[in-house]
Write an enzyme that holds these catalytic residues in place. Structure first.
Site, PDB file in Angstrom:
ATOM      1  N   GLU A   1       0.834  -1.214   0.000  1.00  0.00           N
ATOM      2  CA  GLU A   1       0.000   0.000   0.000  1.00  0.00           C
ATOM      3  C   GLU A   1       0.863   1.256   0.000  1.00  0.00           C
ATOM      4  O   GLU A   1       0.591   2.221  -0.713  1.00  0.00           O
ATOM      5  CB  GLU A   1      -0.898   0.028   1.249  1.00  0.00           C
ATOM      6  CG  GLU A   1      -1.885  -1.119   1.352  1.00  0.00           C
ATOM      7  CD  GLU A   1      -1.341  -2.299   2.138  1.00  0.00           C
ATOM      8  OE1 GLU A   1      -0.163  -2.672   1.946  1.00  0.00           O
ATOM      9  OE2 GLU A   1      -2.105  -2.862   2.936  1.00  0.00           O
TER      10      GLU A   1
ATOM     11  N   CYS B   1      -1.891  -3.103   7.389  1.00  0.00           N
ATOM     12  CA  CYS B   1      -1.253  -3.104   8.706  1.00  0.00           C
ATOM     13  C   CYS B   1      -1.402  -1.720   9.355  1.00  0.00           C
ATOM     14  O   CYS B   1      -1.791  -0.739   8.712  1.00  0.00           O
ATOM     15  CB  CYS B   1       0.217  -3.493   8.588  1.00  0.00           C
ATOM     16  SG  CYS B   1       1.289  -2.175   7.974  1.00  0.00           S
TER      17      CYS B   1
HETATM   18  N1  THU Z   1       2.162  -6.579   4.051  1.00  0.00           N
HETATM   19  C1  THU Z   1       1.738  -5.681   3.104  1.00  0.00           C
HETATM   20  O1  THU Z   1       2.459  -5.393   2.140  1.00  0.00           O
HETATM   21  N2  THU Z   1       0.495  -5.158   3.240  1.00  0.00           N
HETATM   22  C2  THU Z   1      -0.404  -5.512   4.190  1.00  0.00           C
HETATM   23  O2  THU Z   1      -1.517  -4.997   4.203  1.00  0.00           O
HETATM   24  C3  THU Z   1      -0.043  -6.516   5.207  1.00  0.00           C
HETATM   25  C4  THU Z   1       1.387  -6.906   5.228  1.00  0.00           C
HETATM   26  C5  THU Z   1       3.472  -7.217   3.878  1.00  0.00           C
HETATM   27  C6  THU Z   1       4.541  -6.818   4.848  1.00  0.00           C
HETATM   28  C7  THU Z   1       5.460  -8.025   4.781  1.00  0.00           C
HETATM   29  O3  THU Z   1       6.313  -7.886   3.651  1.00  0.00           O
HETATM   30  C8  THU Z   1       4.526  -9.188   4.517  1.00  0.00           C
HETATM   31  O4  THU Z   1       3.330  -8.613   4.023  1.00  0.00           O
HETATM   32  C9  THU Z   1       4.227 -10.027   5.745  1.00  0.00           C
HETATM   33  O5  THU Z   1       3.798  -9.252   6.802  1.00  0.00           O
END
Ligand code: THU
Length: 132
Positions: free
Chosen positions: A55, A88
Site C-alpha cells: 500500500e 497493517c
Molecule cells: N504486508 C503488506 O504489504 N500489506 C499488508 O496490508 C499486510 C502486510 C506485507 C509486509 C510483509 O512484507 C509481509 O506482508 C508479511 O507481513
C-alpha cells in the site's frame, strides 16, 4: 475502471512482490481521478524492519509522479488470505495522511472475497498534523 478491474491490477502487482522472508505477497492498486493507476507490492529486506508494504509503495509511487491526496478515488489491496486482507497499522497511519478519509478501500483475497471500507473506519481517532 470498476472495483473488479482495480482489484485485478492489484493481483497483477502482487506478482512483483519481493518477499523471500515472509513468503507472503501483497499487491495494491491506487486509482486516480484522471484514470491513472499506481501499483505497489511489498518489498522486503534481510533487515526485516526495512521492508515496505504494498500500500505504501503504491502511494509513494503516485506521489513521486506528482499526484496527491485530492487525486485519489479508490485503493485495492490483495493478499492470499482466508478473509480479505487488511492494511497493517503502519499503512493505516500513512493512508490516513495521504489518501482521502472517505474514499473506498477494497480489501480482497485471491478467492474473490472483497470487503469495502474507508480509512476513517480503519483508523478512527488518527493522529495527524493538527495534533503537532
Ligand atoms: N504486508 C503488506 O504489504 N500489506 C499488508 O496490508 C499486510 C502486510 C506485507 C509486509 C510483509 O512484507 C509481509 O506482508 C508479511 O507481513
Amino acid at each position: 475502471m470498476n472495483r473488479e478491474q482495480l482489484i485485478e491490477l492489484a493481483v497483477e502487482a502482487r506478482s512483483l512482490s519481493y518477499s523471500p522472508y515472509s513468503h507472503f505477497a501483497v499487491g495494491a492498486a491506487l486509482l486516480c481521478k484522471d484514470g491513472s493507476v499506481y501499483v505497489g507490492s511489498n518489498v522486503e529486506n534481510a533487515s526485516y524492519p526495512l521492508s515496505m508494504c504494498a500500500e505504501r509503495n503504491a502511494l509513494y509511487s503516485a506521489f513521486m509522479d506528482g499526484k496527491s491526496k485530492e487525486d485519489f478515488v479508490a485503493m485495492a489491496v490483495v493478499g492470499d488470505t482466508d478473509s480479505p486482507i487488511t492494511p497493517c497499522g503502519a499503512c493505516r497511519q500513512v493512508i490516513s495522511e495521504l489518501f482521502p478519509m472517505n474514499a473506498p478501500i477494497y480489501m480482497a483475497n485471491l478467492r474473490g472475497d472483497v470487503k469495502e471500507t474507508t480509512i476513517a473506519e480503519l483508523l478512527p481517532f488518527a493522529f495527524d498534523g493538527s495534533d503537532l
